[in-house]
Design an enzyme around this catalytic site. Structure first.
Site, PDB file in Angstrom:
ATOM      1  N   ALA A   1       0.731  -1.270   0.135  1.00 22.88           N
ATOM      2  CA  ALA A   1      -0.032   0.167   0.159  1.00 22.88           C
ATOM      3  C   ALA A   1       0.776   1.385  -0.020  1.00 22.88           C
ATOM      4  CB  ALA A   1      -0.752   0.020   1.214  1.00 22.88           C
TER       5      ALA A   1
ATOM      6  N   ARG B   1      -2.245   9.425  -9.837  1.00 25.14           N
ATOM      7  CA  ARG B   1      -3.234   9.743 -10.909  1.00 25.14           C
ATOM      8  C   ARG B   1      -4.708   9.620  -9.993  1.00 25.14           C
ATOM      9  NH1 ARG B   1      -2.183   4.537 -14.514  1.00 25.14           N
ATOM     10  NH2 ARG B   1      -0.978   4.035 -12.599  1.00 25.14           N
TER      11      ARG B   1
ATOM     12  N   GLY C   1      10.187  -0.250  -5.830  1.00 27.76           N
ATOM     13  CA  GLY C   1       9.614  -1.564  -6.633  1.00 27.76           C
ATOM     14  C   GLY C   1       8.729  -2.337  -5.831  1.00 27.76           C
TER      15      GLY C   1
ATOM     16  N   ASP D   1      -4.537  -1.776  -4.018  1.00 26.68           N
ATOM     17  CA  ASP D   1      -5.439  -0.901  -4.926  1.00 26.68           C
ATOM     18  C   ASP D   1      -6.043  -1.900  -5.784  1.00 26.68           C
ATOM     19  OD1 ASP D   1      -3.457  -1.876  -6.598  1.00 26.68           O
ATOM     20  OD2 ASP D   1      -2.854   0.255  -7.459  1.00 26.68           O
TER      21      ASP D   1
ATOM     22  N   TYR E   1     -32.562  19.543  20.076  1.00 24.65           N
ATOM     23  CA  TYR E   1     -31.619  20.189  20.355  1.00 24.65           C
ATOM     24  C   TYR E   1     -31.400  21.754  20.640  1.00 24.65           C
ATOM     25  CZ  TYR E   1     -26.851  21.700  18.484  1.00 24.65           C
ATOM     26  OH  TYR E   1     -25.392  22.320  18.493  1.00 24.65           O
TER      27      TYR E   1
ATOM     28  N   ARG F   1     -51.636  24.850  22.840  1.00 24.35           N
ATOM     29  CA  ARG F   1     -51.947  26.002  21.687  1.00 24.35           C
ATOM     30  C   ARG F   1     -52.848  26.821  22.458  1.00 24.35           C
ATOM     31  NH1 ARG F   1     -55.262  21.390  18.538  1.00 24.35           N
ATOM     32  NH2 ARG F   1     -57.349  21.880  19.296  1.00 24.35           N
TER      33      ARG F   1
HETATM   34  C1  UD1 Z   1       1.812  -4.675 -11.462  1.00 25.47           C
HETATM   35  C2  UD1 Z   1       3.148  -5.580 -12.056  1.00 25.47           C
HETATM   36  C3  UD1 Z   1       2.356  -6.214 -13.212  1.00 25.47           C
HETATM   37  C4  UD1 Z   1       1.009  -6.432 -13.091  1.00 25.47           C
HETATM   38  C5  UD1 Z   1       0.142  -5.135 -12.600  1.00 25.47           C
HETATM   39  C6  UD1 Z   1      -1.069  -5.637 -12.404  1.00 25.47           C
HETATM   40  C7  UD1 Z   1       5.211  -5.557 -10.823  1.00 25.47           C
HETATM   41  C8  UD1 Z   1       6.608  -5.322 -11.097  1.00 25.47           C
HETATM   42  N1  UD1 Z   1       4.417  -5.487 -11.882  1.00 25.47           N
HETATM   43  O1  UD1 Z   1       2.487  -3.275 -12.065  1.00 25.47           O
HETATM   44  O2  UD1 Z   1       3.123  -7.163 -13.686  1.00 25.47           O
HETATM   45  O3  UD1 Z   1       0.630  -6.760 -14.474  1.00 25.47           O
HETATM   46  O4  UD1 Z   1       0.722  -4.838 -11.061  1.00 25.47           O
HETATM   47  O5  UD1 Z   1      -1.979  -4.399 -11.887  1.00 25.47           O
HETATM   48  O6  UD1 Z   1       4.951  -5.838  -9.772  1.00 25.47           O
HETATM   49  N2  UD1 Z   1       4.131  -0.553  -4.609  1.00 25.47           N
HETATM   50  C9  UD1 Z   1       4.544  -0.356  -3.379  1.00 25.47           C
HETATM   51  N3  UD1 Z   1       5.840   0.114  -3.348  1.00 25.47           N
HETATM   52  C10 UD1 Z   1       6.592   0.149  -4.348  1.00 25.47           C
HETATM   53  C11 UD1 Z   1       5.809  -0.233  -5.767  1.00 25.47           C
HETATM   54  C12 UD1 Z   1       4.844  -0.556  -5.703  1.00 25.47           C
HETATM   55  O7  UD1 Z   1       4.167  -0.421  -2.162  1.00 25.47           O
HETATM   56  O8  UD1 Z   1       7.757   0.512  -4.481  1.00 25.47           O
HETATM   57  C13 UD1 Z   1       2.618  -0.950  -4.346  1.00 25.47           C
HETATM   58  C14 UD1 Z   1       1.566  -0.044  -5.132  1.00 25.47           C
HETATM   59  O9  UD1 Z   1       0.888   0.700  -4.209  1.00 25.47           O
HETATM   60  C15 UD1 Z   1       0.511  -1.040  -5.662  1.00 25.47           C
HETATM   61  C16 UD1 Z   1       1.463  -2.370  -5.981  1.00 25.47           C
HETATM   62  O10 UD1 Z   1       2.514  -2.296  -5.272  1.00 25.47           O
HETATM   63  O11 UD1 Z   1      -0.533  -1.437  -4.577  1.00 25.47           O
HETATM   64  C17 UD1 Z   1       1.666  -2.483  -7.356  1.00 25.47           C
HETATM   65  O12 UD1 Z   1       2.477  -1.342  -7.855  1.00 25.47           O
HETATM   66  P1  UD1 Z   1       2.567  -0.514  -9.225  1.00 25.47           P
HETATM   67  O13 UD1 Z   1       3.381   0.511  -9.633  1.00 25.47           O
HETATM   68  O14 UD1 Z   1       0.887  -0.135  -9.584  1.00 25.47           O
HETATM   69  O15 UD1 Z   1       2.519  -1.813 -10.308  1.00 25.47           O
HETATM   70  P2  UD1 Z   1       2.053  -1.894 -11.772  1.00 25.47           P
HETATM   71  O16 UD1 Z   1       3.114  -0.923 -12.607  1.00 25.47           O
HETATM   72  O17 UD1 Z   1       0.781  -1.645 -12.061  1.00 25.47           O
HETATM   73 MG    MG Z   2      -0.770  -1.006 -10.775  1.00 28.67          MG
END
Ligand code: UD1
Ligand code: MG
Length: 455
Positions: free
Chosen positions: A12, A18, A83, A108, A373, A426
């Site tokens: 999270a 966005r 990541g 999400d 109230y 009344r």
């Molecule tokens: C990710 C997957 C992708 C998949 C897609 C599905 C990876 C590398 N890619 O891509 O293969 O098809 O979801 O929706 O996993 N988050 C963190 N910390 C970070 C990065 C992300 O907590 O450093 C969390 C985000 O809040 C989110 C989730 O990880 O809940 C996914 O991150 P997001 O950047 O949305 O990955 P996608 O590019 O959508």
């Molecule tokens: Mg995503």
């Protein structure tokens, strides 16, 4: 399978830019419940799971929200957003506790169903080291592609890193994953960041595991189950899917929805069988409705408990703390808040009943208002069993109208009314014989004098 121990890690820490919102993305709500709670619930529904939340921004609020459904959830902070693999490793301490199954969920992604997670876990029980939730994307743009050789999953390629041929693959990564606890740390630690985004991708553990000769498989979920929320538009889409599922569940449980697509439920709405919900009814959080109730159109209920055989609306508003017993009727343009209404009582037209107790069989006339109230404090109005409150009465709280008492229409009641008494609050009516005719003649003459030409 349930005897396998499980740690669910909910990611999270995303920025959620966005959403164009000051509020962290995972605190936006579907069906009145923050996104992060939906993910936590899905993990729990698939069996006993310890829960770890990895958060970044406003982590205290994120944990507080998650605690609504998972009070024992633990918080781990990801200080830099490097990541998804890096995010999972923020919960290294929990992973090191040695659970059989490690589940990774995205906060999400609120529509994951318990059976989807059960499939992931059963893959581990069958001996896989990594199980990935795949789906067939109508439009795969942006998703990681699942690259297979026969039945084996050999790699997940992120969209930005795909070759032309890989980009054509429609079998995609839904984002959820199950990892065998015994391999989890060593797989995650082997992940590097040599890719288009320079991030540590969780998805890379697939290639690492495959190279080590470990079994890696993909399950297939419905696309709507892995719908990710990145924008306000997707949030509304997720709400739409959630509502459609809930309506179906209600109808299959014996609730009649006359026009299902116009009824809006909350995450915790409960309704008994043989209850009829007419078009355009909204249920806010905390509503429980019994069996054989009729809720007429355009009613709005929130935090209310309604017992069997009650009749609500049309155009009724039940607010938090409204507790209606059997066969109670609350009719058009009535608002009930923090009030116990006993069996068979009727509040049928244009009334406000707040901070009150209404006895069994009492009849509250049209336009009755509890004046609860004083600008500083709220006060209680008690209306006894079988009491009759005449139309357009104002009951100035604190005040008690005892059992069987009768309040004359148009009264302003400021003192308690004893049982069986008749209260007039009344001015007494006076009739002056002939005065109506005289007044009419006088007014007519005045009008004619004004209309006559001047000079
Ligand atoms: C990710 C997957 C992708 C998949 C897609 C599905 C990876 C590398 N890619 O891509 O293969 O098809 O979801 O929706 O996993 N988050 C963190 N910390 C970070 C990065 C992300 O907590 O450093 C969390 C985000 O809040 C989110 C989730 O990880 O809940 C996914 O991150 P997001 O950047 O949305 O990955 P996608 O590019 O959508
Ligand atoms: Mg995503």
């Amino acid at each position: 399978m349930t005897e396998r121990s499980c740690l669910a890690i909910v990611l999270a820490a995303g920025e959620g830019t966005r959403m164009k919102s000051a509020k962290p993305k995972v605190l936006h709500e579907v069906a009145g419940l923050p996104l992060v709670c939906h993910a936590a619930r899905a993990a729990q529904a698939a069996g006993q799971a310890d829960l770890a939340i990895v958060a970044g921004r406003q982590s205290d609020e994120v944990l507080k929200a998650a605690a609504r459904v998972a009070p024992s959830a633990r918080l781990y902070l990801q200080h830099e957003r490097l990541g998804t693999a890096h995010a999972v490793l923020a919960a290294r301490e929990a992973i090191a506790e040695g659970h059989d199954d490690i589940l990774v969920l995205f906060a999400d992604t609120p529509l994951v169903e318990p059976q989807d997670i059960a499939f992931l876990r059963s893959g581990l029980a069958d001996g896989a080291a990594v199980v990935v939730m795949g789906f067939y994307a109508a439009d795969p743009t942006g998703y990681g592609r699942l690259l297979t050789e026969g039945d084996r999953l050999v790699a997940i390629r992120e969209d930005k890193d795909c070759t032309q041929a890989e980009r054509a693959v429609t079998f995609c990564n839904g984002g959820l994953m199950a990892i065998a606890g015994e391999h989890a740390l060593s797989l995650l630690e082997a992940v590097g960041n040599d890719n288009a985004k320079g991030e540590y991708y969780l998805t890379d553990i697939v290639e690492v595991a495959a190279a080590r000769g470990l079994a890696v498989v993909a399950t297939t979920a419905e696309e709507e189950s892995v719908l990710g929320v990145n924008t306000g538009v997707q949030l509304a889409e997720a709400e739409g899917v959630w509502q459609a599922r809930k309506r179906r569940e209600m109808m299959l449980a014996g609730v009649t929805l006359v026009a299902p697509e116009t009824v809006h439920f909350s995450h915790d709405t409960q309704i008994g069988s043989d209850t009829i919900v007419e078009p355009n009814v909204v249920f806010g959080p905390g509503v429980s409705v019994g069996a054989n109730v009729t809720i007429h159109s355009f009613s709005h209920l929130e935090g209310a408990i309604v017992a069997d055989h009650a009749e609500i609306g049309p155009f009724a508003r039940l607010r938090p703390g409204a507790r209606l017993a059997d066969k109670v009727k609350v009719g058009n343009f009535c608002e009930v808040k923090n009030a116990d209404v006993a069996t068979g009582a009727k509040i049928n037209h244009l009334s406000y009943i707040g901070d009150a107790k209404v006895g069994a069989g009492a009849n509250i006339g049209a336009g009755t208002i509890t004046c609860n109230y004083d600008g500083f404090l709220k006060h209680l109005t008690q209306i006894g069993a079988g009491a009759f409150v005449g139309s357009n009465s104002a009951l100035v709280a604190p005040v008690t109208i005892a059992d069987g008492a009768y309040v004359a229409s148009g009264s302003v009641i400021t003192q308690d009314v004893p049982a069986g008494a008749l209260a007039f609050g009344r001015a007494r009516q006076e009739n002056k014989d002939g005065l109506g005719t005289k007044l009419r003649e006088k007014l007519k003459a005045q009008k004619e004098a004004r209309a006559a030409p001047k000079g």
